[in-house]
Motif scaffolding. Structure first.
Motif, mmCIF file in Angstrom:
data_model
loop_
_atom_site.group_PDB
_atom_site.id
_atom_site.type_symbol
_atom_site.label_atom_id
_atom_site.label_comp_id
_atom_site.label_asym_id
_atom_site.label_seq_id
_atom_site.Cartn_x
_atom_site.Cartn_y
_atom_site.Cartn_z
ATOM 1 N N TYR A 99 0.716 -1.128 0.093
ATOM 2 C CA TYR A 99 0.022 -0.099 -0.099
ATOM 3 C C TYR A 99 0.914 1.366 -0.142
ATOM 4 O O TYR A 99 0.414 2.376 -0.441
ATOM 5 C CB TYR A 99 -0.971 0.024 1.096
ATOM 6 N N THR A 100 1.890 1.223 0.519
ATOM 7 C CA THR A 100 2.705 2.511 0.895
ATOM 8 C C THR A 100 4.016 2.748 0.168
ATOM 9 O O THR A 100 4.756 1.681 -0.010
ATOM 10 C CB THR A 100 3.037 2.617 2.534
ATOM 11 N N TYR A 101 4.418 3.695 -0.578
ATOM 12 C CA TYR A 101 5.336 4.094 -1.348
ATOM 13 C C TYR A 101 5.877 5.525 -0.828
ATOM 14 O O TYR A 101 5.177 6.303 -0.348
ATOM 15 C CB TYR A 101 4.993 4.365 -2.942
ATOM 16 N N TYR A 102 7.187 5.422 -1.049
ATOM 17 C CA TYR A 102 7.827 6.766 -0.479
ATOM 18 C C TYR A 102 8.893 7.265 -1.743
ATOM 19 O O TYR A 102 9.232 6.278 -2.717
ATOM 20 C CB TYR A 102 8.860 6.619 0.702
ATOM 21 N N ARG A 103 8.817 8.667 -1.827
ATOM 22 C CA ARG A 103 9.392 9.109 -2.948
ATOM 23 C C ARG A 103 10.095 10.590 -2.455
ATOM 24 O O ARG A 103 9.639 11.074 -1.736
ATOM 25 C CB ARG A 103 8.864 9.401 -4.221
ATOM 26 N N SER A 104 11.214 10.879 -3.086
ATOM 27 C CA SER A 104 12.114 11.816 -2.835
ATOM 28 C C SER A 104 11.141 13.146 -3.491
ATOM 29 O O SER A 104 10.537 12.971 -4.266
ATOM 30 C CB SER A 104 13.455 12.162 -3.283
ATOM 31 N N THR A 105 11.210 14.384 -2.549
ATOM 32 C CA THR A 105 10.298 15.376 -3.209
ATOM 33 C C THR A 105 11.317 16.239 -3.943
ATOM 34 O O THR A 105 12.594 15.882 -4.025
ATOM 35 C CB THR A 105 10.012 16.392 -1.836
ATOM 36 N N VAL A 106 10.747 17.296 -4.684
ATOM 37 C CA VAL A 106 11.821 18.132 -5.206
ATOM 38 C C VAL A 106 12.783 18.726 -4.408
ATOM 39 O O VAL A 106 13.981 18.777 -4.867
ATOM 40 C CB VAL A 106 11.067 19.324 -5.772
ATOM 41 N N LEU A 107 12.694 19.332 -2.903
ATOM 42 C CA LEU A 107 13.436 19.404 -2.174
ATOM 43 C C LEU A 107 14.554 18.534 -1.917
ATOM 44 O O LEU A 107 15.823 18.935 -1.736
ATOM 45 C CB LEU A 107 13.146 20.249 -0.894
ATOM 46 N N GLY A 108 14.067 17.261 -1.724
ATOM 47 C CA GLY A 108 14.904 16.210 -1.291
ATOM 48 C C GLY A 108 16.150 16.091 -2.722
ATOM 49 O O GLY A 108 17.180 15.653 -2.534
ATOM 50 N N GLU A 113 21.489 16.530 -5.241
ATOM 51 C CA GLU A 113 22.068 16.905 -6.156
ATOM 52 C C GLU A 113 23.173 18.184 -6.179
ATOM 53 O O GLU A 113 24.213 18.026 -6.628
ATOM 54 C CB GLU A 113 21.262 17.157 -7.426
ATOM 55 N N HIS A 114 22.531 19.244 -5.453
ATOM 56 C CA HIS A 114 23.217 20.350 -5.634
ATOM 57 C C HIS A 114 24.031 20.569 -4.054
ATOM 58 O O HIS A 114 24.852 21.767 -3.867
ATOM 59 C CB HIS A 114 22.431 21.555 -5.692
#
Length: 137
Positions: A99-108, A113-114
């Motif tokens: 049921y549950t998924y995680y993803r990185s946000t734009v801020l993450g 990356e930077h």
């Protein structure tokens, strides 16, 4: 005893708070909380894996990381609290019963990356610039 004089460059604001846009969505403390959160090895690895894999379930993360389930969920919650990771809950089970998924946000993605990834990529440049064994080659 001498005095230490600190001079800020012409293009840098005197107060770090002034780095924020006029109508910043986040406070300086919230940005600092993000930086502190990703400074932890386990949380860095979670954001790294999510950023490079789109989204993963806790089961998938657990399979590739050497942490127990409660530790993984603790770190996922910490990352959610500072806005680096988001949780998506499905209303119906997928074919694996998840049921549950995680993803990185734009801020993450950006802080990874930077921030740390860029610093790691540029290590060679830093090492060459500060190598004391080189005699002005």
């Amino acid at each position: 005893m001498g005095t230490k004089t600190t001079r800020i460059g012409d293009d840098a604001p005197e107060d770090p708070e002034d780095l924020l846009p006029e109508r910043s969505v986040l406070s300086l403390e919230e940005y600092l909380d993000m930086q502190a959160a990703i400074a932890n090895r386990t949380r860095f690895e979670i954001v790294y894996r999510l950023s490079h894999a789109d989204e993963l379930t806790p089961t998938e993360l657990d399979a590739v990381m050497d942490v127990d389930d409660s530790t993984l969920h603790y770190h996922l919650n910490e990352l959610r609290d500072v806005g680096l990771v988001e949780k998506r809950v499905r209303t119906e089970r997928d074919r694996d019963g998840l049921y549950t998924y995680y993803r990185s946000t734009v801020l993450g993605d950006v802080i990874l990356e930077h921030g740390l990834e860029e610093l790691i990529r540029r290590e060679r440049d830093f090492r060459e610039a500060y190598d004391s064994s080189r005699d002005g080659d």
